[in-house]
Scaffold this active site. Structure first.
Site, PDB file in Angstrom:
ATOM      1  CB  SER A   1      41.512  35.776  34.693  1.00 14.22           C
ATOM      2  OG  SER A   1      41.607  35.017  35.823  1.00 14.22           O
TER       3      SER A   1
ATOM      4  CG  ASP B   1      40.926  37.183  29.933  1.00 14.08           C
ATOM      5  OD1 ASP B   1      40.633  37.767  28.834  1.00 14.08           O
ATOM      6  OD2 ASP B   1      40.054  36.193  30.165  1.00 14.08           O
TER       7      ASP B   1
ATOM      8  N   GLY C   1      33.511  36.067  25.943  1.00 11.27           N
ATOM      9  CA  GLY C   1      32.073  35.441  26.386  1.00 11.27           C
ATOM     10  C   GLY C   1      31.605  34.540  25.034  1.00 11.27           C
TER      11      GLY C   1
ATOM     12  CB  SER D   1      31.505  29.241  26.546  1.00 10.86           C
ATOM     13  OG  SER D   1      32.758  29.301  27.097  1.00 10.86           O
TER      14      SER D   1
ATOM     15  CB  ILE E   1      36.569  29.131  25.032  1.00  7.15           C
ATOM     16  CG1 ILE E   1      36.084  29.334  23.473  1.00  7.15           C
ATOM     17  CG2 ILE E   1      35.801  28.019  25.684  1.00  7.15           C
ATOM     18  CD1 ILE E   1      34.407  29.680  23.200  1.00  7.15           C
ATOM     19  CG  ASP E   2      37.190  30.521  31.887  1.00  4.77           C
ATOM     20  OD1 ASP E   2      37.474  29.418  32.232  1.00  4.77           O
ATOM     21  OD2 ASP E   2      37.293  31.404  32.631  1.00  4.77           O
TER      22      ASP E   2
HETATM   23  O1  G3H Z   1      36.445  36.387  31.528  1.00  6.47           O
HETATM   24  C1  G3H Z   1      36.922  36.059  32.317  1.00  6.47           C
HETATM   25  C2  G3H Z   1      37.034  34.521  32.448  1.00  6.47           C
HETATM   26  O2  G3H Z   1      36.061  34.039  32.605  1.00  6.47           O
HETATM   27  C3  G3H Z   1      37.945  34.399  33.858  1.00  6.47           C
HETATM   28  O3  G3H Z   1      37.457  34.297  34.943  1.00  6.47           O
HETATM   29  O4  G3H Z   1      38.587  35.581  36.893  1.00  6.47           O
HETATM   30  O5  G3H Z   1      37.223  33.399  37.500  1.00  6.47           O
HETATM   31  O6  G3H Z   1      39.492  33.483  36.396  1.00  6.47           O
HETATM   32  P1  G3H Z   1      38.149  34.169  36.600  1.00  6.47           P
HETATM   33  P1  13P Z   2      32.827  32.296  28.459  1.00  4.18           P
HETATM   34  O1  13P Z   2      32.377  32.685  29.735  1.00  4.18           O
HETATM   35  O2  13P Z   2      31.818  32.465  27.528  1.00  4.18           O
HETATM   36  O3  13P Z   2      33.948  31.207  28.380  1.00  4.18           O
HETATM   37  O4  13P Z   2      33.953  33.709  28.214  1.00  4.18           O
HETATM   38  C1  13P Z   2      35.282  33.482  28.685  1.00  4.18           C
HETATM   39  C2  13P Z   2      35.881  34.818  28.250  1.00  4.18           C
HETATM   40  O5  13P Z   2      35.586  35.848  27.806  1.00  4.18           O
HETATM   41  C3  13P Z   2      37.222  35.000  28.812  1.00  4.18           C
HETATM   42  O6  13P Z   2      37.855  36.281  28.811  1.00  4.18           O
HETATM   43 ZN    ZN Z   3      36.486  37.793  28.717  1.00  2.00          ZN
END
Ligand code: G3H
Ligand code: 13P
Ligand code: ZN
Length: 315
Positions: A55, A87, A217, A219, A261-262
């Site tokens: 990201s 991302d 999104g 997960s 998946i994050d």
């Molecule tokens: O979809 C986004 C990710 O979960 C990235 O989150 O900006 O905290 O790295 P972050």
């Molecule tokens: P989650 O929060 O569901 O893991 O989504 C990750 C995501 O879409 C990152 O771009």
């Molecule tokens: Zn995302």
């Protein structure tokens, strides 16, 4: 430096292969050396094509040189089919910058902008990326939840199939992220009855049958990880993710070719680190608990690759 100097691939072949062979390419978010090592070892142990998702805030956290130094040090071979993907790029400049430093794929996320602005900007970044061999993902519709530290949506707006058809033909985007009921973070559903909107997905597939689709999104927020975090001092309440069987169906029976998946990996690492610190109260060597966290992320990725995305041995 161009991405192929790092042994990286763009996403074209892996997404095409996912479309034709009943699997989805995992896009796992990374933000430091341990997460990149864990994700790469999962790909290598399972022979899965894989997208390392970074990201904008993760890139800021690591810094360009450190990230690309780690990627270079990982000695990725083009045969491994690994892509490095920006991302949720929120500006054309940040997508261009990512391509310039070696990313092989970018997402321009103008999903909260006016449709014409989204079309124009996407068309521009597609031209820039394609001239350099990189791939572009774009998004239509809006997911609820947090996308980064600065942006959040509170209402889900599902992707409109007719707009998707117009958008793809006017932009030349390589893949399209759609909103069918997923959301970012750990609070995706209020009850187990809430399902993904497969009806909308089918309509989108009919309108743009050759475009690889992307699910953000996604997960599943496993209960055992939330319970473990809470058991060892955490406080996470009412978390609920996407149903794993629906996710598996989506990966294997639809045109969703990339799944992001994050949160599941964040939970896996946090649970392992909390447990390790609790069980070894005298330890103050970070390498020990970071090692436990890294192994936990690797194992979570391997589970998803083998049991949910069906992407093992698909190189
Ligand atoms: O979809 C986004 C990710 O979960 C990235 O989150 O900006 O905290 O790295 P972050
Ligand atoms: P989650 O929060 O569901 O893991 O989504 C990750 C995501 O879409 C990152 O771009
Ligand atoms: Zn995302």
């Amino acid at each position: 430096m161009r991405f192929d100097k790092f042994g990286l691939c763009n996403t074209e072949n892996m997404l095409k292969s996912a479309m034709n062979h009943g699997f989805a390419v995992p896009a796992f978010n990374a933000y430091n050396m341990e997460t990149i090592q864990a994700i790469l070892s999962a790909a290598r142990l399972t022979h899965s094509p894989l997208i390392i998702a970074i990201s904008e805030s993760a890139l800021k956290y690591m810094g360009d040189d450190i990230l690309m130094g780690i990627i270079s040090g990982a000695k990725i071979n083009p045969h491994e089919q690994i892509a490095l993907h920006l991302d949720h790029g929120h500006s054309i400049e940040s997508c261009m910058h990512a391509i310039d430093i070696g990313f092989s794929s970018v997402m321009l996320d103008f999903s909260n902008r006016d449709i014409d602005e989204n079309i124009d900007a996407t068309h521009n970044i597609v031209r820039y990326a394609h001239a350099r061999g990189a791939s572009v993902e774009s998004e239509l519709g809006q997911l609820t939840g947090f996308e980064d530290e600065n942006t959040s949506n509170t209402e889900s707006v599902y992707t409109d199939p007719d707009t998707a058809a117009k958008f793809v033909s006017q932009t030349g985007t390589d893949s399209l992220a759609i909103a069918i009921g997923t959301s970012h973070g750990a609070y995706k559903r209020h009850s187990a009855d809430e399902t993904l909107r497969f009806d909308i997905l089918s309509e989108i597939q009919e309108k743009i049958p050759n475009t690889p689709l992307v699910l953000h999104g996604a997960s599943s927020i496993p209960n055992y990880l939330v319970d473990k975090i809470n058991k060892f001092g955490g406080d996470i309440k009412n978390a609920m993710g996407i149903d794993i069987e629906q996710l598996n169906f989506t990966a294997t029976h639809t045109n969703i070719c990339k799944i992001n998946i994050d949160s599941d990996l964040r939970l896996a690492m946090t649970a392992a680190v909390r447990q390790d610190l609790y069980k070894n109260p005298q330890n103050f060597n970070p390498r020990k608990y970071m090692d436990a966290g890294r192994d936990a992320i690797r194992d979570a990725c391997i589970f998803l690759i083998r049991e949910v995305f069906n992407s093992a041995n698909k190189i």
